[in-house]
Every structure is written in C-alpha cells, then in structure tokens.
Design a protein around this motif. Structure first.
Motif, PDB file in Angstrom:
ATOM      1  N   TYR A 160     -19.970  71.882  41.823  1.00 31.52           N
ATOM      2  CA  TYR A 160     -19.612  70.475  41.998  1.00 31.52           C
ATOM      3  C   TYR A 160     -19.444  70.125  43.476  1.00 31.52           C
ATOM      4  O   TYR A 160     -19.931  69.077  43.941  1.00 31.52           O
ATOM      5  CB  TYR A 160     -18.323  70.178  41.236  1.00 31.52           C
ATOM      6  CG  TYR A 160     -17.745  68.819  41.529  1.00 31.52           C
ATOM      7  CD1 TYR A 160     -18.291  67.663  40.974  1.00 31.52           C
ATOM      8  CD2 TYR A 160     -16.646  68.679  42.381  1.00 31.52           C
ATOM      9  CE1 TYR A 160     -17.765  66.414  41.256  1.00 31.52           C
ATOM     10  CE2 TYR A 160     -16.110  67.433  42.657  1.00 31.52           C
ATOM     11  CZ  TYR A 160     -16.672  66.298  42.096  1.00 31.52           C
ATOM     12  OH  TYR A 160     -16.147  65.073  42.378  1.00 31.52           O
ATOM     13  N   LEU A 161     -18.784  71.002  44.236  1.00 28.84           N
ATOM     14  CA  LEU A 161     -18.576  70.729  45.652  1.00 28.84           C
ATOM     15  C   LEU A 161     -19.896  70.749  46.417  1.00 28.84           C
ATOM     16  O   LEU A 161     -20.114  69.931  47.319  1.00 28.84           O
ATOM     17  CB  LEU A 161     -17.601  71.755  46.240  1.00 28.84           C
ATOM     18  CG  LEU A 161     -16.150  71.671  45.718  1.00 28.84           C
ATOM     19  CD1 LEU A 161     -15.309  72.779  46.330  1.00 28.84           C
ATOM     20  CD2 LEU A 161     -15.543  70.303  46.014  1.00 28.84           C
ATOM     21  N   ARG A 167     -22.857  70.035  45.186  1.00 27.36           N
ATOM     22  CA  ARG A 167     -23.583  68.813  44.828  1.00 27.36           C
ATOM     23  C   ARG A 167     -22.989  67.594  45.533  1.00 27.36           C
ATOM     24  O   ARG A 167     -23.729  66.717  45.998  1.00 27.36           O
ATOM     25  CB  ARG A 167     -23.545  68.621  43.326  1.00 27.36           C
ATOM     26  CG  ARG A 167     -24.325  67.415  42.827  1.00 27.36           C
ATOM     27  CD  ARG A 167     -24.166  67.219  41.347  1.00 27.36           C
ATOM     28  NE  ARG A 167     -24.867  66.028  40.894  1.00 27.36           N
ATOM     29  CZ  ARG A 167     -24.780  65.534  39.683  1.00 27.36           C
ATOM     30  NH1 ARG A 167     -24.035  66.138  38.775  1.00 27.36           N
ATOM     31  NH2 ARG A 167     -25.451  64.439  39.332  1.00 27.36           N
ATOM     32  N   ARG A 168     -21.679  67.539  45.633  1.00 20.62           N
ATOM     33  CA  ARG A 168     -21.031  66.414  46.312  1.00 20.62           C
ATOM     34  C   ARG A 168     -21.378  66.401  47.801  1.00 20.62           C
ATOM     35  O   ARG A 168     -21.582  65.357  48.410  1.00 20.62           O
ATOM     36  CB  ARG A 168     -19.521  66.514  46.124  1.00 20.62           C
ATOM     37  CG  ARG A 168     -18.740  65.342  46.693  1.00 20.62           C
ATOM     38  CD  ARG A 168     -17.268  65.499  46.389  1.00 20.62           C
ATOM     39  NE  ARG A 168     -16.510  64.390  46.926  1.00 20.62           N
ATOM     40  CZ  ARG A 168     -15.181  64.289  46.847  1.00 20.62           C
ATOM     41  NH1 ARG A 168     -14.490  65.251  46.226  1.00 20.62           N
ATOM     42  NH2 ARG A 168     -14.563  63.251  47.365  1.00 20.62           N
ATOM     43  N   LYS A 169     -21.490  67.604  48.392  1.00 22.38           N
ATOM     44  CA  LYS A 169     -21.822  67.691  49.808  1.00 22.38           C
ATOM     45  C   LYS A 169     -23.256  67.248  50.039  1.00 22.38           C
ATOM     46  O   LYS A 169     -23.568  66.594  51.053  1.00 22.38           O
ATOM     47  CB  LYS A 169     -21.635  69.139  50.267  1.00 22.38           C
ATOM     48  CG  LYS A 169     -21.872  69.336  51.755  1.00 22.38           C
ATOM     49  CD  LYS A 169     -21.622  70.776  52.170  1.00 22.38           C
ATOM     50  CE  LYS A 169     -21.861  70.988  53.646  1.00 22.38           C
ATOM     51  NZ  LYS A 169     -21.616  72.391  54.059  1.00 22.38           N
ATOM     52  N   ASN A 179     -24.893  65.022  48.291  1.00 18.62           N
ATOM     53  CA  ASN A 179     -25.024  63.585  48.038  1.00 18.62           C
ATOM     54  C   ASN A 179     -24.449  62.730  49.164  1.00 18.62           C
ATOM     55  O   ASN A 179     -24.599  61.507  49.138  1.00 18.62           O
ATOM     56  CB  ASN A 179     -24.353  63.221  46.715  1.00 18.62           C
ATOM     57  CG  ASN A 179     -25.076  63.815  45.534  1.00 18.62           C
ATOM     58  OD1 ASN A 179     -26.276  64.083  45.597  1.00 18.62           O
ATOM     59  ND2 ASN A 179     -24.346  64.029  44.436  1.00 18.62           N
ATOM     60  N   ARG A 180     -23.765  63.342  50.111  1.00 17.32           N
ATOM     61  CA  ARG A 180     -23.180  62.550  51.197  1.00 17.32           C
ATOM     62  C   ARG A 180     -24.243  62.114  52.188  1.00 17.32           C
ATOM     63  O   ARG A 180     -25.217  62.803  52.410  1.00 17.32           O
ATOM     64  CB  ARG A 180     -22.116  63.385  51.925  1.00 17.32           C
ATOM     65  CG  ARG A 180     -20.832  63.564  51.115  1.00 17.32           C
ATOM     66  CD  ARG A 180     -19.814  64.355  51.901  1.00 17.32           C
ATOM     67  NE  ARG A 180     -18.556  64.489  51.173  1.00 17.32           N
ATOM     68  CZ  ARG A 180     -17.506  65.170  51.606  1.00 17.32           C
ATOM     69  NH1 ARG A 180     -17.548  65.770  52.786  1.00 17.32           N
ATOM     70  NH2 ARG A 180     -16.408  65.242  50.899  1.00 17.32           N
ATOM     71  N   SER A 233     -30.578  66.461  40.161  1.00 11.66           N
ATOM     72  CA  SER A 233     -29.318  66.347  39.416  1.00 11.66           C
ATOM     73  C   SER A 233     -29.420  67.016  38.057  1.00 11.66           C
ATOM     74  O   SER A 233     -28.455  67.608  37.566  1.00 11.66           O
ATOM     75  CB  SER A 233     -28.943  64.873  39.243  1.00 11.66           C
ATOM     76  OG  SER A 233     -29.958  64.173  38.539  1.00 11.66           O
TER      77      SER A 233
END
Length: 313
Positions: A305-306, A308-310, A312-313, A234
């Motif tokens: 951002y997208l 990183r969000r993917k 973290n799923r 992160s």
C-alpha cells in the motif's frame, strides 16, 4: 412590481405564520436501519472470527492446558517458534509456494485475459469453463490432482509426459517434485480468478492508445508492453496483494495433497500450526505461529500500500 417580488431570496414569513419543520423520518432519524441489516453478519463475524482471533492472541502468551488451566508464559511461545528449525523450513516453503503460485497464476491469468478479451460472444462458454476451477471446492480439486499425480507409469500426467519420452515422476510422492506439484495445483485454481480481474481491467484501458500505437507501427508485443501493462498497474497491485495473502495462508491443498510430506518437503506454516495445535496439543505455540503469520501478512499488505501510494504522488 415590488422589490420583494424581484428578489431571489424568499421574504421572511409573516408574523404568526407556522414555520415548517424538517421531517423526522429522514436518514438522520433512522440511522439504525443500515446497522439492523448488518447486525446478523456482524454477529457471525464476531463469534467465528474476531473473538477467536482475540482468544488466539491471548493463548499465544500462555501455556494452554485444557481442563487444567492456562499458565502465563509471556513471549516464551514466540521464542520457541522462532528458534525452531521446523518453523524456519516451513516459513521458507511458504515463501516459495507463495511466490510460485502468485507469479504463475498472474502470468497465466494475464495470458488468458489477453486471449479472451474483446472476443465475440461465442467465447462466453469458454470463459465460463475456464472459471470453473475457482468455484469448485478445494477438496475436490485436491482429490482430482491427486488422481492425476498418480506416481506409476499409467497415471494420467505420467502417461502424457511419457508420449514425449519423459520418464514417470513421483510428483507429490517425490521430495524433489512435491513442491512444484503443489504450486501447479495452486496456479491451475488461481489463474481463472486473476483472468477475470484482468479482463475487467482491460475494459478500462483507453482504446485510443491502441489505435495510436498501431498507427505508429508498434507490434502487438510493444502495444502490450507500453499500453496494456501501464494501464493495468493498479490491477496488478490488487492481484498481487490478494494472491500473496492467498499464498501465505495456503493450507487446504497442501494438507490434502501431501500433509506436509514427503519428509517435510512441503511443510508450510499453516500445516505446521495445525500439527502443533491439534495433533501435538501445543496450542500456545501454535497460536504464536498463527500470530506471526498474521503479522507477516499485515506487513506485506502495508508495504504494498505504501509503495503504491508513493508511486501515485
């Protein structure tokens, strides 16, 4: 003992007894107090950031003629900017500069953080000294490196590399070395900032994982590869976004060191916008370039951002 005394629920108030009212001085009654403290900052941001941004967006669709009135030209300024060979070269130089400074400052900052992390208080002075380039004004940094980049044989850096048999270099005066020279200046100034962020991230890495890896016989390099780097994922993401934005918006060091030269070898988008708007008085085309740069920065931030969000799923 009566049922009312055993019940955990309070009995209803007796008839005629006054019903307590909530205080009007709570947060709900003074919602405006935080906004009162924020008002000076909001006003300054509006006057010097948001309103000029809106004006630049409008100007990008106009042929700006000071004192004569602006003329609406639609997307003509964007077409002119995108078709310009100078813009293509400036965009490429900006990308090279952003990648070089981002990779260099993060690598050097990570190495410095590993060297200073977890050490005794005796390194406090060294940490403060290493962070000094961040707090020094960019104008001072640029002038310092301009002196060190003196192209003659008795220049500071040329004298040092001359000790190992390397000939004098023109650095910022040489079209082949000017971009690398500007990148080195940016790395020197950005690495200490990345170092401090990495040190804060290293403090949050689970120490039990280091002990378990040591018991398993893992070398220091394997501990860094399999424990430290995953624990700082992160932190790397945040630093990458910040460094990339800083690299795409680079202006001061390029303007002060080379002003886009020699022969346009270090011309970046920001210096091109400055020259178009303030030197050539083509404010509409310059505003279009500024909007394009903002869109590129926004797209980069959203993509990171997208991703990183993917993950973290």
């Amino acid at each position: 003992m009566s049922v009312e005394q055993l019940s955990p629920v309070a009995a209803p108030a007796a008839a005629g007894a006054p019903v307590p009212r909530p205080r009007s001085g709570g947060r709900g009654g003074r919602w405006w107090i935080p906004w009162l403290f924020l008002a000076p900052a909001i006003v300054l941001f509006a006057l010097f950031k948001f309103i000029p941004m809106g004006s630049a967006l409008v100007m990008s669709f106009q042929d700006v003629q000071p004192f004569l009135g602006n003329r609406w030209v639609g997307a003509s300024n964007y077409a002119t900017m995108l078709a310009s060979e100078g813009f293509h070269q400036a965009a490429w130089h900006t990308l090279v500069l952003a990648v070089g400074q981002t990779a260099g400052s993060m690598a050097l900052g990570f190495a410095l953080a590993l060297l200073m992390e977890g050490q005794s208080r005796k390194l406090g002075f060294i940490r403060s000294a290493a962070f000094l380039p961040v707090v020094v004004p960019m104008a001072v940094v640029a002038e310092l490196w301009r002196i060190m980049y003196h192209p003659t044989g008795d220049g500071m850096i040329n004298s040092i590399i001359g000790l190992v048999g390397l000939g004098p270099s023109g650095f910022i005066n040489d079209p082949d070395a000017s971009m690398a020279s500007v990148i080195m200046t940016g790395i020197w100034r950005g690495a200490p900032y990345d170092m401090m962020i990495f040190m804060a991230g290293l403090a949050g890495v689970n120490r039990d994982l280091y002990e378990a890896a040591t018991v398993d016989g893992a070398s220091r390099w394997r501990r860094i590869l399999h424990v430290t780097l995953p624990g700082l994922r992160s932190v790397f993401t945040i630093l990458f976004v910040l460094a990339a934005i800083r690299g795409l918006r680079v202006f001061t060091e390029v303007f002060l060191l080379t002003n886009g030269g020699p022969n346009g070898s270090t011309e970046v988008v920001m210096t091109l916008i400055y020259k178009l708007g303030l030197e050539q008085n083509r404010l509409g085309v310059g505003a279009a370039g500024a909007v394009l740069l903002f869109v590129a920065t926004l797209v980069l931030t959203v993509c990171v951002y997208l991703l990183r969000r993917k993950e973290n799923r």
